[in-house]
Design a protein around this motif. Structure first.
Motif, PDB file in Angstrom:
ATOM      1  N   GLU A 139      23.208  61.599  70.061  1.00  0.00           N
ATOM      2  CA  GLU A 139      22.385  62.052  69.321  1.00  0.00           C
ATOM      3  C   GLU A 139      20.856  62.574  69.863  1.00  0.00           C
ATOM      4  O   GLU A 139      20.408  63.491  69.534  1.00  0.00           O
TER       5      GLU A 139
ATOM      6  N   GLU B  95      21.137  65.762  71.367  1.00  0.00           N
ATOM      7  CA  GLU B  95      21.270  66.969  70.659  1.00  0.00           C
ATOM      8  C   GLU B  95      20.034  67.130  69.987  1.00  0.00           C
ATOM      9  O   GLU B  95      19.642  68.426  69.747  1.00  0.00           O
TER      10      GLU B  95
ATOM     11  N   LYS C 259      17.349  70.678  70.305  1.00  0.00           N
ATOM     12  CA  LYS C 259      16.867  71.526  69.254  1.00  0.00           C
ATOM     13  C   LYS C 259      15.295  71.207  68.996  1.00  0.00           C
ATOM     14  O   LYS C 259      14.786  72.463  68.391  1.00  0.00           O
TER      15      LYS C 259
END
Length: 453
Positions: A37, A40, A44
């Motif tokens: 996570e 990720e 972003k």
């Protein structure tokens, strides 16, 4: 804008404590519970700082660190380690972590590490920004010569300081362009760049332009006016043709540079100065000092960082690039398809002395683009001064069958000229038909050390 921090730790209590402490510091905190996570979110959100626990599910801290460094090599990452895993933390620093902290830790210690990490990132961001500005600004300066490359490296080194710069150059070489570059790369680039040509104004008008004046200071002074120095507060003032100012003005200017304060004409208020000074001249100020035409103390105040812009004849390898640039510029301005220049016309330009430097070259190219009927600039359309260049070769000289090394011939001629003049650089340059600055450049090029003689 708040700094964004990404925390990756599989212990909810640890995340809660860190978020609570860092939110109080004014940071924007994002949190995840595993390395997958973390990657990720990192892609972003583009955080300013990452805090990784070494032991996490799915992707551990070490692998997450490697992946983050592949994406963003300069990203500051702090590792959190369990007690006794210092060896692994040191290994993480070899991979690219900026620092590590062992559990249990003092939150104040973590705050200090975070501040240091963000300072590191801000410094990197500033360097990246300045390099970008350098590339952007230097792209306006057309060159491929080493002498110009060295000059721009000097500009980049000097620009972030507040040191006074004296630009020494002939007319038409681009003094204003270099002054623009120094200001653009400086810490004052968000402030104004105020310019004045000191040689274009009479003394009384120059004084009021530089220092401003109060209402009623003289006939016509119907209101207060700020001078160039005052308008340059927080920025840079560019004093072009500084060698043209009178002795009286030299004294007034010296006080401003020494005290960093000034008074408007007809005023009593002392105004504190916050500006950087860049001066320029086409004259030899050192020679003017020797002839008592320029104050020595002012000369030393101005000559903190001297930057010499070479004449075009000293950087002839840049002429084809400049010719091409100006042809494209004026072809576009006049609505013509881009023209070319033929070989013989370019050779004439390469052998011309360009006493007016780049400004003269620019004007001639503009003229050629206007007068040309076809798509090529030919020799016959060049001005008479350029067309009439003759090439004098000693009729007794015969090129050896095995050829010659021009580099070695040049080196030997320079050494002969130095020996003939008792190693006087000015006389040697005159004997060789070049400027003293060109001679110094070629001494360095050929590794000729005259200090030993």
């Amino acid at each position: 804008m708040k700094n964004k921090i990404l925390i990756a730790d599989d212990e909810p209590n640890m995340i809660w404590a860190l978020k609570r402490a860092l939110n109080k510091e004014g940071y924007e905190v994002m949190s995840v519970e595993n390395g997958e996570e973390a990657i990720e979110i990192f892609k972003k959100q583009e955080p300013d700082l990452v805090i990784l626990d070494l032991k996490m599910p799915k992707i551990d801290g070490m692998d997450a660190l490697r992946m983050i460094k592949e994406i963003s090599p300069k990203m500051p990452v702090i590792m959190i380690t369990a007690h006794g895993s210092t060896k692994v933390a040191v290994e993480a620093m070899k991979v690219g972590a900026l620092d590590y902290i062992s559990k249990p830790f003092d939150i104040e210690e973590l705050r200090m590490i975070i501040r240091k990490a963000l300072e590191y990132k801000n410094l990197n961001d500033e360097v990246k920004y300045l390099r970008g500005k350098l590339k952007e600004e230097s792209s306006k300066i057309i060159y491929q010569s080493k002498i110009m490359d060295d000059l721009l490296k000097m500009v980049y080194k000097v620009a972030p300081t507040d040191a006074t710069v004296l630009i020494l150059a002939e007319s038409g070489t681009g003094k204003e362009l270099i002054a623009n570059a120094i200001h653009e790369f400086s810490n004052r680039e968000k402030g104004p760049l105020v310019k004045i040509n000191c040689g274009a104004l009479p003394e009384n008008l120059l004084e009021s332009e530089l220092f401003g004046y109060e209402k009623g200071a003289f006939t016509g002074a119907i209101s207060r006016k700020k001078g160039k120095f005052e308008l340059a507060q927080g920025g840079t003032i560019f004093l072009d043709e500084i060698g043209e100012i009178s002795e009286a003005m030299q004294i007034k200017l010296l006080r401003v540079l020494q005290e960093k304060e000034l008074q408007r004409v007809g005023g009593e208020e002392t105004i504190k100065g916050d500006f950087r000074v860049i001066a320029a001249t086409h004259r030899n100020l050192r020679e003017m000092v020797d002839n008592e035409e320029f104050r020595e103390d002012l000369y030393y105040r101005l000559n903190v960082i001297p930057i010499h812009i070479p004449a075009l004849r000293e950087r002839k390898e840049d002429i084809p690039l400049l010719v091409d640039y100006f042809i494209e510029k004026y072809s576009e301005q006049m609505g013509k398809s881009k023209m070319n220049i033929n070989k013989s016309a370019l050779e004439r330009m390469m052998n011309y002395e360009w006493k007016g430097n780049i400004r003269e070259l620019q004007n001639i190219i503009e003229r050629c683009v206007i007068l040309s009927y076809g798509h090529e600039i030919t020799e016959d359309i060049l001005p008479n001064d350029i067309r009439s260049i003759s090439y004098v070769v000693d009729p007794n000289f015969v090129l050896p069958e095995e050829g010659v090394s021009l580099e070695e011939v040049e080196k030997k001629l320079i050494i002969q000229a130095l020996e003939r003049t008792g190693f006087n650089q000015t006389k040697s340059a005159k004997l060789l038909g070049i400027t003293r600055h060109t001679l110094i450049y070629r001494l360095e090029k050929h590794n000729i050390d005259i200090k030993q003689n």
